[in-house]
Design a protein around this motif. Structure first.
Motif: not given
Length: 417
Positions: A233-246, A271-277
């Protein structure tokens, strides 16, 4: 229709089961899909329900979102306060007249809340699993058609997305409907700049560490400069994935889709992963909001079940002109997964019963009978209450009939004369 809410007619009877709707699901949250910590300390191996159902979206995470969307903070806060008052009143004097009053107020407020059955998050997870995989496949098809190797958000918006089976379920969601290609391009450039800066910072830190080593003052080992997603992917190191996301469950769905040789070499941006979540979270919010109307205003029950999920799916798809066969492609999968779920429960029950000794079995049976007796007593109490209300209503109607009869008779006599 096949997916109508008619199956909820027995909602009153289902309410007892609704109390324990997601107790197991919440407990299983940590073990689902890898977002939470594995329950490695467990002595017994627990098979994840997602693996049993062969879906990638966690039903436990869906349960969390459904409960959040069906909840009412104001009412729940009032109930909490009343329970504290009830506890204080009981401690002061169990025979206090305030005790039954507080209990009645708590019961009245509780009736305004919507609960979920154990089947509800499974049905919702199946719907989300289907739509996430369809969006991923569509995005990959569009990327392949455009001779692209990385799937971006714009790919599953390109062409004629209205032809997708799940389009009626996502078309009005903010995350999907508000798609702006110009804004996506801005985000892509921002992510690229942020990734470049992060990479340069890692390389500078690594160079500094190498220099210290060369001087004999070795510092801590610097991390390797690599993408957040391992190069897929595009390597979004700052992406915040908590225990409530998908995010992780979308990743699991992606791995399933890529098992198809046609998609095995495709890469998907974070970005696709985050959008689908986000889309999954919004789908669950929509299912909860529409199901609440069916539960409270149409069926007048308290528990949301799988039939309500199927009813909402049916209505949204029918409203968009989908055929019964197309609707059944989703609702039939819900039924199939629920059948697998109940088979699993039955097998686990048999397995647990076989592992018990005679003394434990007797204790469990005694406990079951006690619970059954308590339920029967509540049903008797409710039946008597309804009978009393019916008797009172009959008396009122009889009185109204006695008043109307002479008036109607007099009118008929005048008309005959």
């Amino acid at each position: 229709p096949p997916a109508s809410a008619g199956g909820a007619a027995s909602g009153e009877a289902a309410e007892a089961g609704g109390e324990a709707a997601v107790a197991g699901a919440e407990a299983g949250e940590a073990g689902e899909g890898g977002e939470g910590a594995e329950a490695g300390a467990e002595k017994k191996t627990r098979q994840q329900l997602t693996n049993i159902l062969h879906i990638n979206i966690s039903q436990a995470r869906c349960a969390t979102h459904l409960k959040q969307n069906l909840g009412d903070e104001e009412v729940e806060g009032a109930i909490k306060q009343l329970r504290a008052e009830l506890k204080a009143a009981k401690e002061a004097d169990k025979t206090s007249p305030a005790v039954p009053v507080l209990k009645a107020r708590i019961a009245e407020l509780s009736r305004s809340l919507v609960r979920i059955s154990s089947e509800t998050p499974i049905a919702a997870a199946v719907v989300c699993d289907i739509l996430v995989k369809e969006l991923l496949r569509r995005g990959m098809d569009q990327a392949i058609a455009g001779e692209r190797k990385i799937v971006e958000v714009g790919h599953y918006h390109a062409g004629a997305p209205a032809t997708m089976l799940c389009y009626p379920l996502v078309s009005r969601l903010p995350a999907y409907a508000d798609y702006d290609p110009d804004r996506e391009e801005e985000l892509r450039k921002e992510r690229a700049a942020a990734n470049k800066a992060a990479k340069e910072a890692r390389e500078a830190k690594r160079a500094a560490t190498d220099e210290k080593k060369a001087r004999g003052r070795a510092g801590p080992k610097a991390p390797r400069p690599e993408d957040h997603d391992g190069g897929d992917g595009d390597g979004e190191d700052g992406e915040d994935h908590t225990k409530t996301t998908f995010f992780t469950y979308v990743e699991n769905a992606l791995k399933t889709v890529k098992k198809d040789p046609a998609y095995s070499t495709m890469r998907v941006s974070n970005r696709v992963r985050g959008d689908l979540s986000t889309i999954v979270a919004e789908v669950l919010a929509r299912l909860a909001a529409l199901s609440r109307i069916i539960v409270q205003r149409v069926m007048k029950v308290r528990t949301m079940n799988a039939d309500h999920v199927k009813a909402v799916v049916h209505m949204l798809m029918a409203d968009d002109g989908r055929s019964d066969e197309q609707i059944a492609e989703i609702t039939s999968q819900i039924d199939e997964k629920l059948a697998v779920y109940h088979e699993h429960l039955a097998a686990e029950k048999v397995k647990k019963a076989a592992a018990l000794d005679a003394e434990k079995k007797a204790a469990n049976e005694s406990k079951r009978l006690e619970g059954e007796l308590a339920r029967k007593k509540k049903q008797v109490e409710l039946a008597r209450k309804r009978a009393a209300e019916a008797t009172l209503k009959a008396s009122e109607l009889t009185a109204e009939t006695l008043v109307l009869e002479p008036i109607v008779a007099a009118n008929q006599a005048r008309a005959a004369a």
